[in-house]
Design a protein around this motif. Structure first.
Motif, PDB file in Angstrom:
ATOM      1  N   ARG A   5       0.811  -1.257   0.146  1.00 11.26           N
ATOM      2  CA  ARG A   5       0.084  -0.054  -0.039  1.00 11.26           C
ATOM      3  C   ARG A   5       0.768   1.087  -0.159  1.00 11.26           C
ATOM      4  O   ARG A   5       0.488   2.310  -0.442  1.00 11.26           O
ATOM      5  N   PRO A  30     -10.247   0.190  -8.299  1.00 11.59           N
ATOM      6  CA  PRO A  30     -10.829   0.061  -7.114  1.00 11.59           C
ATOM      7  C   PRO A  30      -9.793  -0.244  -5.973  1.00 11.59           C
ATOM      8  O   PRO A  30      -9.725   0.054  -4.827  1.00 11.59           O
ATOM      9  N   THR A  33      -7.639   2.689  -4.990  1.00 11.87           N
ATOM     10  CA  THR A  33      -8.627   3.661  -4.204  1.00 11.87           C
ATOM     11  C   THR A  33      -8.504   2.930  -2.454  1.00 11.87           C
ATOM     12  O   THR A  33      -8.461   3.655  -1.659  1.00 11.87           O
ATOM     13  N   GLN A  34      -8.809   1.697  -2.570  1.00 11.82           N
ATOM     14  CA  GLN A  34      -8.726   0.934  -1.242  1.00 11.82           C
ATOM     15  C   GLN A  34      -7.543   1.044  -0.488  1.00 11.82           C
ATOM     16  O   GLN A  34      -7.402   1.339   0.674  1.00 11.82           O
ATOM     17  N   HIS A  35      -6.464   1.125  -1.124  1.00 16.75           N
ATOM     18  CA  HIS A  35      -4.975   1.269  -0.417  1.00 16.75           C
ATOM     19  C   HIS A  35      -4.784   2.780   0.245  1.00 16.75           C
ATOM     20  O   HIS A  35      -4.335   2.830   1.085  1.00 16.75           O
ATOM     21  N   ARG A  37      -7.372   4.624   1.076  1.00 12.45           N
ATOM     22  CA  ARG A  37      -8.156   4.863   1.952  1.00 12.45           C
ATOM     23  C   ARG A  37      -7.768   4.086   3.173  1.00 12.45           C
ATOM     24  O   ARG A  37      -7.869   4.687   4.514  1.00 12.45           O
ATOM     25  N   TYR A  38      -6.958   2.881   2.968  1.00 11.55           N
ATOM     26  CA  TYR A  38      -6.441   2.350   4.086  1.00 11.55           C
ATOM     27  C   TYR A  38      -5.444   2.935   4.870  1.00 11.55           C
ATOM     28  O   TYR A  38      -5.370   3.396   6.288  1.00 11.55           O
TER      29      TYR A  38
END
Length: 295
Positions: A5, A30, A33-35, A37-38
Motif C-alpha cells: 500500500r 478500486p 482507491t482501497q490502498h 483509504r487504508y
C-alpha cells in the motif's frame, strides 16, 4: 519489507492519477482507491485532495511521500546488503549534474578506485530534477548537485564552492570590454535545457537584475557542453557555466571570460542523499575522500 500500500501511494504521488497508477501497477483502480483509504484511516489524515479536477497532495500527504521515499531507499539498500557476501565488491550508484559528472568528478573517481579497488562506481549524469527523482526512487545512493534543491527535503554535505563565469569567443564584440550585466543582451545566448543547474542559476541572476532569457536577441538550447562551446567559439552567442567546464578553453585562448562588473558569482556543489539513510557510512568513504583531495 515494505507494505504494497505504501508502494501504491508512492506511485500515485508520481502519476497523480488513479487510472494511470492502476495501469502502472497492473492492479484495478478500486484496489488503488482501497490502498489509499487504508493509509488515510491508518494515519488518521487525508493524503490527497482535489482542486477542481486536479489531484494534489495534502500537507500530510507530502510528509508521508518524503518519509516513504526514505523507506524505499533503505529497503533497496537492505536487499542489496542481504544479498552481498563479504567478499563481493561494494557498488555505489552516484548521480551527478553535467558539469560535475563530465568535468569534475571523473578524476576523483579514478583516484578513489586506485586506493579502494573493492568498490565499483556507477555514475549517472543528468539534470537536477531527474537525479532527485532517481534518488527518491532508490535508484541512486547519492547525487552531487550544482544549483538549487530543497534543503528541507534531503540530507546534504557541501562539497565545494565553484565560480560561475560568462564566456564568449575572441571575435565577439564583448571580448576584452568592461561590461555591465545589461550590456550582454546585445549578443545571442547559448545555454542548457530547462531543469539544468547552470540554467537555473543564470535565470536567477537575470531575474535579480530585472532581465530574463527573453531579453536576448536569440537563444540556443543545447544539452551537450561540447556543442555549447563549439557554438560559442563560432561566435553564435555567449554562454555561462562553471569554471571547470571552460578552464581548458580559457587557458588556450579559444574562449574569453566576460568582464562583467560586480559578477563574482560562486555556487555550491553539494552531496545530496535521502534523510535517515541507513547506508550513509557506505558512501561517506567516497564523499570524505573527494572532499579531502579537493581542499
Amino acid at each position: 519489507m515494505l507494505d504494497n500500500r505504501i508502494l501504491t501511494f508512492l506511485k500515485l504521488c508520481e502519476k497523480m492519477n488513479y487510472t494511470k497508477t492502476a495501469e502502472a501497477l497492473h492492479i484495478t483502480q478500486p484496489a488503488v482507491t482501497q490502498h489509499i483509504r487504508y493509509l488515510e484511516e491508518h494515519y488518521g489524515c487525508k493524503l490527497f485532495s482535489y482542486a477542481g479536477k486536479v489531484l494534489q497532495l495534502t500537507e500530510k500527504g507530502e510528509l508521508l511521500r518524503r518519509l516513504a521515499s526514505e523507506m524505499v531507499a533503505n529497503e533497496i539498500g537492505i536487499q542489496k546488503e542481504m544479498a552481498r557476501t563479504e567478499e563481493e565488491e561494494i557498488h555505489l550508484r552516484i548521480g551527478a549534474t553535467k558539469t560535475i559528472g563530465e568535468f569534475v568528478f571523473p578524476s576523483i573517481m579514478s583516484r578513489f578506485l586506485l586506493e579502494n579497488p573493492q568498490f565499483r562506481l556507477h555514475l549517472y549524469v543528468d539534470n537536477t530534477k531527474n537525479l532527485l527523482q532517481k534518488l527518491e526512487k532508490g535508484d541512486l545512493d547519492f547525487t552531487i548537485l550544482e544549483g538549487f534543491f530543497d534543503k528541507e527535503k534531503y540530507a546534504y554535505q557541501l562539497y565545494k564552492k565553484e565560480r560561475f563565469v560568462g564566456t564568449c569567443c575572441r571575435e565577439c564584440a564583448l571580448a576584452g570590454k568592461k561590461l555591465k550585466l545589461g550590456d550582454i543582451r546585445s549578443e545571442g545566448l547559448v545555454l542548457r535545457e530547462e531543469g539544468s543547474g547552470t540554467r537555473e542559476i543564470l535565470e536567477e541572476i537575470l531575474k535579480e537584475n530585472n532581465f530574463t532569457i527573453g531579453s536576448f536577441p536569440s537563444v540556443q538550447e543545447i544539452s551537450n557542453f561540447i556543442a555549447i562551446k563549439e557554438l560559442v567559439k563560432a561566435n553564435l552567442g555567449i554562454t555561462f557555466s562553471y569554471y571547470p567546464m571552460v578552464k581548458k578553453e580559457l587557458e588556450e585562448g579559444s574562449l574569453v571570460q566576460l568582464d562583467i562588473e560586480d559578477f563574482e558569482i560562486y555556487r555550491e556543489f553539494n552531496y545530496v542523499y535521502m534523510k535517515n539513510s541507513l547506508f550513509e557510512e557506505k558512501y561517506k568513504k567516497l564523499i570524505d575522500f573527494a572532499k579531502e583531495i579537493s581542499e
